[in-house]
Design an enzyme around this catalytic site. Structure first.
Site, short mmCIF file in Angstrom:
data_model
loop_
_atom_site.label_atom_id
_atom_site.label_comp_id
_atom_site.label_asym_id
_atom_site.label_seq_id
_atom_site.Cartn_x
_atom_site.Cartn_y
_atom_site.Cartn_z
N LYS A 59 0.81 -1.22 0.00
CA LYS A 59 0.00 0.00 0.00
C LYS A 59 0.85 1.28 0.00
O LYS A 59 0.45 2.30 -0.54
CB LYS A 59 -0.97 0.00 1.18
N GLU B 108 -10.14 7.33 3.17
CA GLU B 108 -11.03 6.39 3.84
C GLU B 108 -10.20 5.16 4.17
O GLU B 108 -9.18 4.90 3.55
CB GLU B 108 -12.18 5.99 2.92
N SER C 73 1.55 -9.84 -0.92
CA SER C 73 1.25 -8.40 -0.82
C SER C 73 1.58 -7.80 0.55
O SER C 73 1.80 -6.60 0.65
CB SER C 73 -0.22 -8.16 -1.16
C1 LIG Z 1 -5.22 -3.96 1.39
C2 LIG Z 1 -4.52 -5.21 1.12
C3 LIG Z 1 -4.88 -6.06 0.06
C4 LIG Z 1 -6.08 -5.81 -0.82
O1 LIG Z 1 -6.04 -4.63 -1.57
P1 LIG Z 1 -5.75 -4.57 -3.12
O2 LIG Z 1 -6.02 -3.16 -3.48
O3 LIG Z 1 -6.67 -5.53 -3.80
O4 LIG Z 1 -4.32 -4.95 -3.33
C5 LIG Z 1 -4.13 -7.19 -0.18
N1 LIG Z 1 -3.07 -7.51 0.61
C6 LIG Z 1 -2.70 -6.73 1.63
C7 LIG Z 1 -1.53 -7.14 2.46
C8 LIG Z 1 -3.41 -5.56 1.94
O5 LIG Z 1 -3.03 -4.80 2.98
#
Ligand SMILES: *Cc1c(COP(=O)(O)O)cnc(C)c1O
Length: 398
Positions: free
Chosen positions: A91, A113, A379
């Site tokens: 993020k 948000e 992610s």
């Molecule tokens: C917020 C988040 C997501 C989901 O958000 P996307 O916009 O679909 O990437 C996925 N993995 C993690 C670790 C997150 O914090």
């Protein structure tokens, strides 16, 4: 059929996208649309953005060959380690980019948000770094559920405003942030957290996350000795880590794309967030895409154990990728994701975010050939989910 998957002037990827906003917001969205490409493509922006990604975020993130997943899947599985970024997820790539954009536009204050609080923390972090006042809207129910992230945001100097309408969750936080954006337009920048919302946000967020696929393009020849991967895999809530993973490979059909989405307690249970599999066309948060709705077209509340995937819609890019057959979708239940996380932690000492655990679990549902070279985006890290992991460990045998 559309062969490239980049947005047109009106903000459409094929049939999905656009900018559906109430009249008082049109001016703000148009101001952003008119300048975003020129600013983010400029040398001044790119120099600063890349220096921060390197020295503050810690990029490039490693492309790591996972021995246990490679053995399990019978081919090479590389993990793109976004969990190693500052603040623990992808993020920050987006919030660094958008705060720089806000600065270039002469804005003085940030609103955002947040659902689970991850985007709120990433936003409050860059606001601390740049000295911007920051107001984060969060559903009152979510504030209670994600108490630690609320405290983190406050320590960073942000004001957290509870959204007390409706279900008091993400949906309502978005509505209240948008109302606030109408009321204080001139100096306020709305920093959006995923590849959703009215044009230009899905494209803006995708381009800021595209650093992920840019690095994959550079790293894969070095670590795998091939020009490009055969498969890319990422999970989708709104779609930002997936858009970033796929971006530079979208037009290259040699590279297969698989999206992992959360089926929660199961596709047939009604407690699911499998928007790409079950969703119907509709307009949500300013763009046309797929969303969970009942027969009358009213929005259905989604459910996933993972707060980041618990979103009723999905970005217009991803709806287009699936509708045109460019991407496949694999659904993963809560328990499948939990098990994949426990297993990766036991075998390799990597505790993934529960969102990313959906990506890991999806790998064993995809058919691979022994020569395949797969990049799956991890992610985020799992520290934030430790209570969830502890709660379910015994039941699942860990
Ligand atoms: C917020 C988040 C997501 C989901 O958000 P996307 O916009 O679909 O990437 C996925 N993995 C993690 C670790 C997150 O914090």
């Amino acid at each position: 059929m559309k062969k490239d998957f980049y947005v047109d002037e009106r903000g459409y990827y094929g049939e999905f996208g656009g900018a559906f906003v109430p009249a008082p917001l049109e001016k703000n969205v148009e101001e952003l649309r008119a300048c975003y490409r020129e600013i983010i493509d400029s040398e001044a922006f790119q120099t600063e953005y890349r220096a921060l990604l390197k020295n503050y975020v810690g990029r490039p993130s490693p492309l790591y060959l996972s021995p246990s997943l490679s053995e399990k899947c019978g081919c090479k599985i590389f993990l793109k380690r976004e969990d190693l970024n500052h603040t623990g997820a992808h993020k920050i790539n987006n919030t660094i980019g958008q705060i720089l954009l806000a600065k270039h536009m002469g804005k003085k204050r940030i609103i955002a948000e947040t659902g689970a609080g991850q985007h709120g923390v990433a936003t409050a972090t860059v606001c601390a770094l740049f000295g911007f006042p920051c107001t984060i809207y969060m559903g009152a129910v979510d504030m209670e559920r994600q108490h630690l992230n609320v405290e983190k945001m406050r320590l960073l100097g942000a004001t957290v405003v509870p959204a007390t309408s409706g279900e008091q969750t993400l949906q309502d936080a978005v509505n209240e942030a948008l109302m606030e954006w109408c009321a204080a337009p001139e100096e306020t920048f709305y920093l959006l957290g995923s590849a959703v919302g009215p044009h230009p946000y899905p494209d803006l967020v995708s381009r800021l996350q595209a650093i992920i696929s840019e690095e994959i393009q550079m790293q894969i020849p070095v670590v795998a000795g091939v020009e490009k991967p055969t498969h890319l895999v990422a999970c989708v809530g709104g779609g930002s880590n997936a858009a970033g993973t796929f971006f530079h490979f979208l037009s290259d059909e040699d590279v297969k794309i698989t999206i992992a989405e959360a089926s929660g307690k199961g596709l047939e249970t009604g407690a699911t967030a499998a928007t790409l599999t079950l969703g119907k066309e509709g307009v949500l948060h300013g763009s046309k895409s797929l969303m969970m709705q009942d027969e009358k077209g009213d929005p259905l509340p989604p459910y996933s154990i993972s707060a980041g995937l618990d979103y009723p819609g999905v970005g217009p890019l991803h709806a287009t990728l699936v509708k045109t057959g460019r991407a496949d979708v694999v659904t993963v239940t809560d328990d499948e994701a939990l098990t994949a996380a426990y297993e990766l932690n036991r075998k390799e000492g990597i505790l993934p975010a529960i969102e990313s655990a959906h990506t890991i679990a999806s790998l064993s549902k995809i058919k691979f050939a022994p020569t395949d070279v797969v990049v799956a985006t991890l992610s985020g890290r799992g520290d934030k989910d430790i209570d969830t992991y502890l709660h379910h460990a015994k039941r699942l045998g860990y």
